[in-house]
Design a protein around this motif. Structure first.
Motif, PDB file in Angstrom:
ATOM      1  N   PRO A 213      -4.208 -19.048 -41.138  1.00 13.11           N
ATOM      2  CA  PRO A 213      -4.893 -18.587 -40.508  1.00 13.11           C
ATOM      3  C   PRO A 213      -4.618 -17.271 -39.957  1.00 13.11           C
ATOM      4  CG  PRO A 213      -3.375 -19.614 -39.075  1.00 13.11           C
ATOM      5  CD  PRO A 213      -2.911 -19.917 -40.728  1.00 13.11           C
ATOM      6  N   GLU A 214      -5.733 -16.431 -39.520  1.00 14.88           N
ATOM      7  CA  GLU A 214      -5.451 -14.997 -38.975  1.00 14.88           C
ATOM      8  C   GLU A 214      -4.392 -15.031 -37.987  1.00 14.88           C
ATOM      9  OE1 GLU A 214      -7.059 -11.805 -39.519  1.00 14.88           O
ATOM     10  OE2 GLU A 214      -7.473 -12.782 -41.517  1.00 14.88           O
ATOM     11  N   PRO A 215      -3.522 -14.097 -37.988  1.00 13.26           N
ATOM     12  CA  PRO A 215      -2.631 -13.893 -36.909  1.00 13.26           C
ATOM     13  C   PRO A 215      -3.194 -13.894 -35.519  1.00 13.26           C
ATOM     14  CG  PRO A 215      -1.968 -12.319 -38.701  1.00 13.26           C
ATOM     15  CD  PRO A 215      -3.578 -12.778 -38.855  1.00 13.26           C
ATOM     16  N   LYS A 216      -2.502 -14.352 -34.496  1.00 16.53           N
ATOM     17  CA  LYS A 216      -3.355 -14.564 -33.084  1.00 16.53           C
ATOM     18  C   LYS A 216      -2.825 -13.509 -32.107  1.00 16.53           C
ATOM     19  CE  LYS A 216      -3.538 -17.886 -29.180  1.00 16.53           C
ATOM     20  NZ  LYS A 216      -3.018 -18.852 -28.468  1.00 16.53           N
ATOM     21  N   TYR A 217      -3.818 -12.784 -31.735  1.00 16.95           N
ATOM     22  CA  TYR A 217      -3.695 -11.878 -30.524  1.00 16.95           C
ATOM     23  C   TYR A 217      -2.989 -12.496 -29.375  1.00 16.95           C
ATOM     24  CZ  TYR A 217      -4.868  -8.180 -26.888  1.00 16.95           C
ATOM     25  OH  TYR A 217      -4.732  -7.405 -26.173  1.00 16.95           O
ATOM     26  N   VAL A 218      -1.856 -11.665 -28.777  1.00 21.49           N
ATOM     27  CA  VAL A 218      -0.927 -12.157 -27.847  1.00 21.49           C
ATOM     28  C   VAL A 218      -1.322 -11.594 -26.534  1.00 21.49           C
ATOM     29  CG1 VAL A 218       0.887 -12.599 -29.526  1.00 21.49           C
ATOM     30  CG2 VAL A 218       0.856 -10.608 -28.117  1.00 21.49           C
ATOM     31  N   GLY A 219      -2.308 -10.926 -26.381  1.00 21.65           N
ATOM     32  CA  GLY A 219      -2.791 -10.539 -25.018  1.00 21.65           C
ATOM     33  C   GLY A 219      -2.240  -9.004 -24.437  1.00 21.65           C
ATOM     34  N   HIS A 220      -1.697  -8.256 -25.500  1.00 23.60           N
ATOM     35  CA  HIS A 220      -1.044  -7.051 -25.161  1.00 23.60           C
ATOM     36  C   HIS A 220      -1.225  -6.099 -26.323  1.00 23.60           C
ATOM     37  CE1 HIS A 220       1.274 -10.045 -22.972  1.00 23.60           C
ATOM     38  NE2 HIS A 220       2.321 -10.271 -23.931  1.00 23.60           N
ATOM     39  N   CYS A 221      -1.523  -4.873 -25.971  1.00 26.64           N
ATOM     40  CA  CYS A 221      -1.669  -3.750 -26.910  1.00 26.64           C
ATOM     41  C   CYS A 221      -0.441  -2.780 -26.744  1.00 26.64           C
ATOM     42  CB  CYS A 221      -3.081  -3.089 -26.680  1.00 26.64           C
ATOM     43  SG  CYS A 221      -4.375  -4.120 -27.229  1.00 26.64           S
ATOM     44  N   ALA A 222      -0.298  -1.816 -27.593  1.00 27.45           N
ATOM     45  CA  ALA A 222       0.672  -0.869 -27.221  1.00 27.45           C
ATOM     46  C   ALA A 222       0.201   0.354 -28.049  1.00 27.45           C
ATOM     47  CB  ALA A 222       1.899  -1.204 -28.293  1.00 27.45           C
ATOM     48  N   PHE A 223       0.714   1.551 -27.227  1.00 28.51           N
ATOM     49  CA  PHE A 223       0.448   2.805 -27.764  1.00 28.51           C
ATOM     50  C   PHE A 223       2.040   3.237 -28.365  1.00 28.51           C
ATOM     51  CE2 PHE A 223      -3.064   2.843 -24.505  1.00 28.51           C
ATOM     52  CZ  PHE A 223      -4.023   3.269 -25.210  1.00 28.51           C
ATOM     53  N   ARG A 224       1.773   3.962 -29.281  1.00 32.49           N
ATOM     54  CA  ARG A 224       3.286   4.492 -29.841  1.00 32.49           C
ATOM     55  C   ARG A 224       3.016   6.020 -30.364  1.00 32.49           C
ATOM     56  NH1 ARG A 224       2.698  -0.883 -32.495  1.00 32.49           N
ATOM     57  NH2 ARG A 224       4.124  -2.200 -31.882  1.00 32.49           N
ATOM     58  N   GLY A 225       3.945   6.482 -30.333  1.00 32.74           N
ATOM     59  CA  GLY A 225       4.096   8.099 -30.728  1.00 32.74           C
ATOM     60  C   GLY A 225       5.629   8.503 -31.033  1.00 32.74           C
ATOM     61  N   LEU A 226       5.693   9.711 -31.778  1.00 32.75           N
ATOM     62  CA  LEU A 226       6.851  10.189 -32.017  1.00 32.75           C
ATOM     63  C   LEU A 226       6.841  11.797 -31.486  1.00 32.75           C
ATOM     64  CD1 LEU A 226       9.476   9.343 -33.939  1.00 32.75           C
ATOM     65  CD2 LEU A 226       8.229  10.282 -35.905  1.00 32.75           C
ATOM     66  N   ALA A 227       7.555  11.727 -30.619  1.00 29.24           N
ATOM     67  CA  ALA A 227       7.546  13.279 -30.027  1.00 29.24           C
ATOM     68  C   ALA A 227       8.465  13.943 -30.623  1.00 29.24           C
ATOM     69  CB  ALA A 227       8.208  13.049 -28.714  1.00 29.24           C
ATOM     70  N   PHE A 228       8.162  15.241 -30.801  1.00 25.38           N
ATOM     71  CA  PHE A 228       8.798  16.310 -31.776  1.00 25.38           C
ATOM     72  C   PHE A 228       9.407  17.600 -30.691  1.00 25.38           C
ATOM     73  CE2 PHE A 228       8.805  20.154 -34.480  1.00 25.38           C
ATOM     74  CZ  PHE A 228       9.754  19.809 -35.158  1.00 25.38           C
ATOM     75  N   TYR A 229      10.686  17.946 -30.887  1.00 20.03           N
ATOM     76  CA  TYR A 229      11.389  19.009 -29.940  1.00 20.03           C
ATOM     77  C   TYR A 229      11.951  19.862 -31.205  1.00 20.03           C
ATOM     78  CZ  TYR A 229      11.159  15.796 -26.022  1.00 20.03           C
ATOM     79  OH  TYR A 229      10.686  14.981 -25.016  1.00 20.03           O
ATOM     80  N   PRO A 230      11.263  20.817 -31.645  1.00 20.97           N
ATOM     81  CA  PRO A 230      11.662  21.889 -32.708  1.00 20.97           C
ATOM     82  C   PRO A 230      12.976  22.487 -32.302  1.00 20.97           C
ATOM     83  CG  PRO A 230       9.859  22.977 -31.573  1.00 20.97           C
ATOM     84  CD  PRO A 230       9.769  21.260 -30.829  1.00 20.97           C
ATOM     85  N   ASP A 231      13.350  22.704 -31.182  1.00 16.81           N
ATOM     86  CA  ASP A 231      14.588  23.062 -30.562  1.00 16.81           C
ATOM     87  C   ASP A 231      15.590  22.254 -30.271  1.00 16.81           C
ATOM     88  OD1 ASP A 231      13.553  25.817 -30.898  1.00 16.81           O
ATOM     89  OD2 ASP A 231      12.505  26.005 -29.033  1.00 16.81           O
ATOM     90  N   GLY A 232      15.225  20.851 -30.594  1.00 16.78           N
ATOM     91  CA  GLY A 232      16.263  19.799 -30.418  1.00 16.78           C
ATOM     92  C   GLY A 232      15.971  18.875 -29.041  1.00 16.78           C
ATOM     93  N   GLN A 233      16.059  17.633 -29.304  1.00 15.45           N
ATOM     94  CA  GLN A 233      15.582  16.933 -28.399  1.00 15.45           C
ATOM     95  C   GLN A 233      16.992  16.567 -27.246  1.00 15.45           C
ATOM     96  OE1 GLN A 233      17.245  13.666 -27.851  1.00 15.45           O
ATOM     97  NE2 GLN A 233      17.911  13.358 -29.636  1.00 15.45           N
ATOM     98  N   PRO A 234      16.635  16.443 -25.964  1.00 20.11           N
ATOM     99  CA  PRO A 234      17.516  16.627 -24.744  1.00 20.11           C
ATOM    100  C   PRO A 234      18.316  15.118 -24.114  1.00 20.11           C
ATOM    101  CG  PRO A 234      15.646  16.692 -23.854  1.00 20.11           C
ATOM    102  CD  PRO A 234      15.286  16.405 -25.163  1.00 20.11           C
ATOM    103  N   PHE A 235      18.019  13.932 -25.148  1.00 18.15           N
ATOM    104  CA  PHE A 235      18.336  12.830 -24.590  1.00 18.15           C
ATOM    105  C   PHE A 235      19.568  12.175 -25.248  1.00 18.15           C
ATOM    106  CE2 PHE A 235      13.539  13.163 -24.364  1.00 18.15           C
ATOM    107  CZ  PHE A 235      13.426  13.305 -23.151  1.00 18.15           C
ATOM    108  N   GLU A 236      20.349  11.230 -24.465  1.00 15.13           N
ATOM    109  CA  GLU A 236      21.573  10.811 -24.949  1.00 15.13           C
ATOM    110  C   GLU A 236      20.833   9.725 -25.892  1.00 15.13           C
ATOM    111  OE1 GLU A 236      23.569   9.084 -21.717  1.00 15.13           O
ATOM    112  OE2 GLU A 236      23.470  10.814 -20.448  1.00 15.13           O
ATOM    113  N   PRO A 237      21.931   9.168 -26.815  1.00 18.17           N
ATOM    114  CA  PRO A 237      21.211   8.265 -27.732  1.00 18.17           C
ATOM    115  C   PRO A 237      21.392   6.766 -27.406  1.00 18.17           C
ATOM    116  CG  PRO A 237      23.677   8.803 -27.982  1.00 18.17           C
ATOM    117  CD  PRO A 237      23.321   9.898 -27.087  1.00 18.17           C
ATOM    118  N   LYS A 238      20.401   6.589 -26.368  1.00 18.30           N
ATOM    119  CA  LYS A 238      20.142   5.133 -25.867  1.00 18.30           C
ATOM    120  C   LYS A 238      18.699   5.005 -25.754  1.00 18.30           C
ATOM    121  CE  LYS A 238      20.481   6.392 -21.035  1.00 18.30           C
ATOM    122  NZ  LYS A 238      21.116   6.391 -19.800  1.00 18.30           N
ATOM    123  N   VAL A 239      18.515   3.558 -25.867  1.00 21.01           N
ATOM    124  CA  VAL A 239      17.166   3.120 -25.362  1.00 21.01           C
ATOM    125  C   VAL A 239      17.011   2.971 -24.174  1.00 21.01           C
ATOM    126  CG1 VAL A 239      15.499   1.338 -25.999  1.00 21.01           C
ATOM    127  CG2 VAL A 239      17.429   1.456 -27.669  1.00 21.01           C
TER     128      VAL A 239
END
Length: 439
Positions: A213-239
């Protein structure tokens, strides 16, 4: 393991690089629809192939590379004109990295993507609920967010020239004589394959043909993106996770200059497909407009062409009820068989696992009688199903719990469950997967 030489000498299958002499004759070609086909007049270049993989995504390319390392060549059919390198990134845990090491590309990819040290969970008003360090929970754990496009290109570069055939869209699949499978493409090409491996994604035409069968929609949608920092991103390596009521978000550094983010929200329907990136960015901002400024800034610096919106779906493989993963010598791998929500970060990891497990079983069987191949495909399903089914359910339940919007339930989650009950170690047990090198 089979060497390329011994396979070609001993296998009853022809090498996939050898084609029968082409010949042209009239035939009926078809434009694929889930349950019907439009007939048009054309001519066909009939080709014999040993192993045909449909789909050049993660599952398809990983399967092709796995087989290639075991001395078995394949043809990969991809409907797009080139590798589909768009999109954002995906998170790979240690099970995914063990497979990439077995494929010989792990160290190359490690040089390009940051190792994620831990995770932090916060409320929408900025209060930290809990933080973890992966190595403290599991010394062997390895977590990195990987750009999908770079992963695909890396896998594709491991294959022989012309192993991937682009602009090759499947129109129809059917059983042929002598146990072979006929694949008809929209450009009029017809292939007769001894083995067909369906890696054609969530909306798999091959899975439809096999009765899924077709996969079932679970009731949520998601926006996703990939931010770009040409001079370097400022974040610690954690989720970094941020939980609200019916809305949650997260972001994680991918490389020295890029940061992946998502915003997941409840929606009674998948809604219309929107491709205008300015509209997508605006809708995302409205969902989290009062959330931490750090998240808003990440969304703001995201190039428009990396923002996508997708409905989340899955398919539960109920025992004795769901169709088999294989029919004769046709088998499914990855999302084509077991689409799951991304709440555990295991969709890509499980596709990679599928690839190496299937390749090993085929390598052991392909030099024997055709029936041995069918048995190998059944053995693949028997081994993989007990792992895939619980993970699909668990990912669904985690997403459902995190998307609850009841104020009382959210209060219990934020003040009791996450700070005092949740332990990361047991949650990550599903990332244990042993994978020896392929040679």
């Amino acid at each position: 393991m089979l060497s390329s030489h011994s396979f070609l000498q001993n296998s009853p299958f022809l090498s996939t690089t050898r084609l029968l002499e082409s010949k042209t004759r009239p035939f009926l070609s078809y434009n694929f629809r889930p349950s019907s086909f439009t007939i048009c007049s054309s001519s066909v270049q009939s080709q014999k192939q040993d192993v045909v993989i449909v789909g050049a995504g993660i599952a398809g390319l990983a399967t092709a590379v796995s087989l290639h390392r075991l001395g078995i060549e394949s043809v990969v059919l991809e409907q797009a004109e080139s590798l589909r390198t768009g999109g954002t990134s995906l998170t790979l845990f240690k099970n995914g990295w063990r497979v990439l090491d077995a494929l010989g590309v792990g160290d190359y990819l490690r040089t390009q993507f940051l190792e994620i040290q831990g995770m932090a969970i916060n409320t929408e008003d900025g209060r930290e609920l809990r933080s973890f360090k992966f190595k403290e929970e599991d010394e062997s754990q390895e977590v990195r967010a990987v750009e999908r496009g770079i992963l695909l290109e890396t896998l594709a570069n491991q294959l022989p020239p012309d192993a991937i055939r682009f602009s090759s869209k499947l129109a129809k699949i059917d059983k042929g004589g002598s146990g072979e499978t006929l694949l008809k493409l929209t450009d009029g090409t017809q292939l007769s394959a001894k083995i067909v491996i369906g890696c054609d994604g969530i909306r798999s035409p091959i899975a439809t043909w096999m009765g899924f069968p077709e996969p079932k929609y679970v009731g949520h949608c998601a926006f996703r993106g990939l931010a770009f920092y040409p001079d370097g991103q400022p974040f610690e390596p954690k989720v970094n996770y941020i939980y609200g009521r019916g809305v949650r978000a997260g972001y994680v550094p991918v490389s020295p200059t890029k940061v992946y983010w998502f915003v997941c929200f409840n929606s009674s329907t998948p809604g219309p497909k929107i491709t205008d990136p300015s509209v997508l960015k605006k809708q995302t901002g409205e969902l989290v407009k009062n959330w931490p400024l750090e998240l808003l800034n990440i969304i703001d610096v995201t190039p428009d062409d990396t923002i996508i919106r997708t409905p989340l779906v899955d398919r539960w493989l109920w025992p004795t009820i769901s169709p088999s993963a294989s029919t004769g010598s046709v088998v499914l791998v990855g999302d084509a068989w077991h689409p799951m929500t991304p709440n555990l970060g295991q969709g890509a990891c499980c596709a990679l696992e599928d690839a190496v497990v299937l390749a090993r079983k085929l390598a052991s069987a392909i030099k024997s009688e055709p029936k041995s191949v069918e048995n190998a495909l059944k053995s693949y399903e028997t081994e993989r199903w007990p792992r895939i089914f619980p993970l699909t359910i668990r990912a669904n339940l985690v997403g459902t719990l995190l998307q609850l919007d009841n104020p009382l339930v959210c209060s219990v989650r934020n003040n009791i469950v996450i700070p005092k009950v949740v332990r990361l170690g047991p949650i990550l047990e599903h990332t244990n997967f042993e994978c020896e090198p392929l040679s």
